[in-house]
Design a protein around this motif. Structure first.
Motif, short mmCIF file in Angstrom:
data_model
loop_
_atom_site.label_atom_id
_atom_site.label_comp_id
_atom_site.label_asym_id
_atom_site.label_seq_id
_atom_site.Cartn_x
_atom_site.Cartn_y
_atom_site.Cartn_z
N ALA A 130 8.33 1.97 -0.99
CA ALA A 130 8.09 2.80 0.19
C ALA A 130 9.17 2.51 1.24
O ALA A 130 9.43 1.35 1.55
N ALA A 131 9.75 3.57 1.79
CA ALA A 131 10.76 3.41 2.83
C ALA A 131 10.12 3.04 4.16
O ALA A 131 10.81 2.55 5.07
N THR A 186 5.37 -3.15 -0.26
CA THR A 186 6.37 -2.08 -0.30
C THR A 186 6.52 -1.45 -1.68
O THR A 186 6.91 -0.29 -1.79
N ARG A 187 6.17 -2.20 -2.74
CA ARG A 187 6.29 -1.62 -4.08
C ARG A 187 5.11 -0.69 -4.30
O ARG A 187 3.97 -1.04 -4.02
N ILE A 188 5.39 0.50 -4.81
CA ILE A 188 4.31 1.46 -5.04
C ILE A 188 4.16 1.74 -6.54
O ILE A 188 5.10 1.59 -7.31
N ALA A 243 -2.44 11.06 -4.32
CA ALA A 243 -2.02 9.85 -3.63
C ALA A 243 -3.22 8.93 -3.45
O ALA A 243 -4.26 9.34 -2.94
N LEU A 244 -3.06 7.70 -3.89
CA LEU A 244 -4.14 6.71 -3.79
C LEU A 244 -3.71 5.69 -2.74
O LEU A 244 -2.68 5.02 -2.89
N ASP A 245 -4.51 5.56 -1.68
CA ASP A 245 -4.10 4.73 -0.56
C ASP A 245 -4.24 3.24 -0.88
O ASP A 245 -5.25 2.81 -1.43
N SER A 246 -3.21 2.49 -0.54
CA SER A 246 -3.25 1.01 -0.65
C SER A 246 -3.32 0.52 -2.09
O SER A 246 -3.79 -0.60 -2.35
N LEU A 247 -2.87 1.34 -3.02
CA LEU A 247 -2.91 0.96 -4.44
C LEU A 247 -1.71 0.09 -4.79
O LEU A 247 -0.56 0.52 -4.72
N ARG A 248 -2.02 -1.11 -5.17
CA ARG A 248 -0.99 -2.10 -5.53
C ARG A 248 -0.63 -1.90 -6.99
O ARG A 248 -1.50 -1.97 -7.87
N ALA A 249 0.66 -1.67 -7.28
CA ALA A 249 1.07 -1.32 -8.65
C ALA A 249 0.60 -2.35 -9.67
O ALA A 249 0.08 -1.99 -10.73
N ASP A 250 0.74 -3.62 -9.34
CA ASP A 250 0.46 -4.63 -10.37
C ASP A 250 -1.03 -4.88 -10.60
O ASP A 250 -1.39 -5.80 -11.33
N HIS A 251 -1.89 -4.05 -10.03
CA HIS A 251 -3.32 -4.08 -10.38
C HIS A 251 -3.70 -2.93 -11.31
O HIS A 251 -4.89 -2.62 -11.47
N LEU A 252 -2.70 -2.30 -11.92
CA LEU A 252 -2.93 -1.25 -12.91
C LEU A 252 -2.52 -1.75 -14.29
O LEU A 252 -1.51 -2.46 -14.42
N GLY A 253 -3.27 -1.33 -15.31
CA GLY A 253 -2.93 -1.73 -16.67
C GLY A 253 -1.51 -1.34 -17.04
O GLY A 253 -0.78 -2.13 -17.66
N GLY A 297 1.13 -0.95 -1.02
CA GLY A 297 0.22 -1.81 -1.77
C GLY A 297 -0.78 -2.50 -0.87
O GLY A 297 -1.28 -1.93 0.10
N GLU A 298 -1.08 -3.75 -1.20
CA GLU A 298 -2.10 -4.52 -0.49
C GLU A 298 -1.77 -6.00 -0.64
O GLU A 298 -1.28 -6.42 -1.70
N CYS A 299 -2.03 -6.78 0.39
CA CYS A 299 -1.74 -8.22 0.34
C CYS A 299 -2.95 -9.01 -0.10
O CYS A 299 -4.05 -8.84 0.44
#
Ligand SMILES: [Zn+2]
Length: 452
Positions: free
Chosen positions: A51-52, A278-280, A14-24, A258-260
């Motif tokens: 995330a619920a 909320t998107r993971i 589990a990677l904390d605060s990882l925003r999906a759209d910052h991954l290739g 994610g992160e804002c």
């Protein structure tokens, strides 16, 4: 670690605060995540996983129980509520069926003693205090690799919780400059600081940045921390392969939230129920099942029943709010949940109902005693619900609640029905209104200033 048991190893990173759209593998334009991108080629990559509950404690309580925060009452980070004893966690179920269970996590140690249930069910709970600005992720991964090497007979359940890329951002060189594109961000730090000067002065200065006046530099630090954590994911994958355990292992790599970077007027934190939060990211590698992408709507509630089904663990003696994703992944159904409800009540309080096409956000402006629930910055909140058309407006910039009253009424009705069902199931009042905020702006500032 090839085990003779019929049950697979279950490895969760589990990677904390990882925003999906910052991954290739989710389309980012910078090469932050070569290891996760490669893992994605062997995994199911979930494009619409949510995330619920946010932030960390609600999100991971749901991950480990298969229950929505409205069922467990764990709706906020370091709140007053404890997880009920009768609720079974994934490591508890795994240990009962012969797994060696290992948790490398800080939620018990660092959560002011309020996250005690995160240690339940582990043979080895390796707690730690989060130390930014160093190579802590690598040292925590060393601990995980020791366990992967050590256990050869029993199947292994491992939960490794790395805090990168959580604030304060402080990647080690060369990751501090690798992703820096000077002046490329759409925000001016002087304007961001004006939003709430005390907050942003303290919060940003805490990071001791080389270029604190360039927003793009802060985002580059975040991206650098992703690269650091990504390298650790690669080490886990290689260790499992080198030890011949790959064919016997489920590997789940995911974020809690994610992160804002500007969404909702928030920067460098993870509150508000915008998709940025909320998107993971969620990559699930399952032995014997092919890789692919899954665009179906998925909740963190669904992970527990999926993993218990994969490992043939008994279901708890009460209904879960999540459902197994295996029929979906096996092509036996295309049907999925119609919506995900996400909750927050740490720095501000809201519920969101998200379908594939729309999102409704319902702000909570007072608790059950009538006391005000302010927003992230300590200001009074507007009680009007927000509605976004995600197909036309994926960045959730245009509230259409006033223009789409039929859709608003439809989604408000769905959310009302859901809340009634939750109240009926628990016999308790609304947990957000009953508990209030766990970390209001005033309390957060006290903590922030006390650290200096
Ligand atoms: Zn978190």
């Amino acid at each position: 670690m090839t085990n003779n048991n019929t049950r697979p190893n279950i490895i969760i990173v589990a990677l904390d605060s990882l925003r999906a759209d910052h991954l290739g593998c989710y389309g980012y334009h910078l090469n932050t995540s070569p290891e996760m991108d490669a893992l994605g080629q062997e995994s199911v990559v979930f494009d619409a996983a949510f995330a619920a509950g946010i932030p960390t404690m609600p999100s991971f309580t749901t991950l480990l129980t298969g229950l929505h925060p409205y069922r467990t009452g764990i709706v906020s980070h370091i709140g007053q509520r404890r997880l009920a004893e009768h609720v079974q966690t994934l490591p508890e179920l795994a240990r009962e069926r012969g797994y060696v269970t290992v948790g490398i996590d800080n939620l018990v140690v660092q959560g002011e003693g309020r996250g005690s249930w995160f240690a339940r069910g582990y043979d080895h709970y390796s707690g730690y205090l989060y130390r930014p600005f160093g190579d802590q992720d690598a040292r925590l991964t060393d601990r995980a690799l020791d366990y992967i090497e050590e256990y050869t007979d029993a199947p292994l359940f491992l939960f490794l919780h790395l805090w990168s890329p959580h604030t304060p951002y402080g990647p080690q060189p060369p990751n501090d400059t690798r992703f820096y594109e000077p002046g490329s961000a759409p925000y001016d730090m002087a304007e961001v600081r004006k939003l709430q000067p005390d907050y942003y002065e303290s919060f940003v200065n805490d990071m001791k940045l080389a270029h604190p006046e360039d927003y793009a530099y802060l985002v580059a630090q975040y991206d650098g921390e992703i690269a650091q954590a990504d390298a650790q994911v690669g080490r886990i994958v290689r260790a499992l392969k080198q030890r011949g355990a790959w064919d016997d292992s489920v590997l789940l790599v995911l974020s809690d939230h994610g992160e804002c970077f500007g969404e909702g007027g928030f920067h460098f934190d993870h509150h508000g129920l915008y998709d940025a939060v909320t998107r993971i990211a969620m990559l699930m590698r399952l032995p014997g099942r092919g890789p692919g992408r899954c665009g179906a709507l998925v909740s963190t509630e669904d992970i527990f029943p999926t993993l218990t089904a994969v490992a043939d663990l008994p279901a708890p003696p009460y209904p879960l709010t999540g459902t197994s994703l295996l029929p979906l992944l096996d092509g036996k159904t295309a049907e999925t949940r119609p919506y995900v409800v996400s909750a927050e009540s740490t720095r501000q309080a809201s519920l969101a109902l998200r379908t594939l096409e729309h999102k409704l956000v319902l702000p909570f402006t007072e608790d059950s005693t009538g006391a005000p629930l302010p927003d992230f910055y300590g200001r009074p909140r507007d009680p009007a619900p927000l509605l976004f058309d995600l197909r036309a407006d994926p960045d959730e910039e245009h509230d259409i609640a006033d223009d789409a009253s039929d859709k608003l009424a439809e989604l408000m009705g769905m959310l009302h029905t859901w809340r009634m069902e939750m109240a009926e199931a628990t016999g308790e009042p609304d947990p957000i209104q009953a508990q209030g905020l766990s970390l209001s702006f005033d309390r957060f500032m006290e903590r922030l200033l006390a650290r200096r």
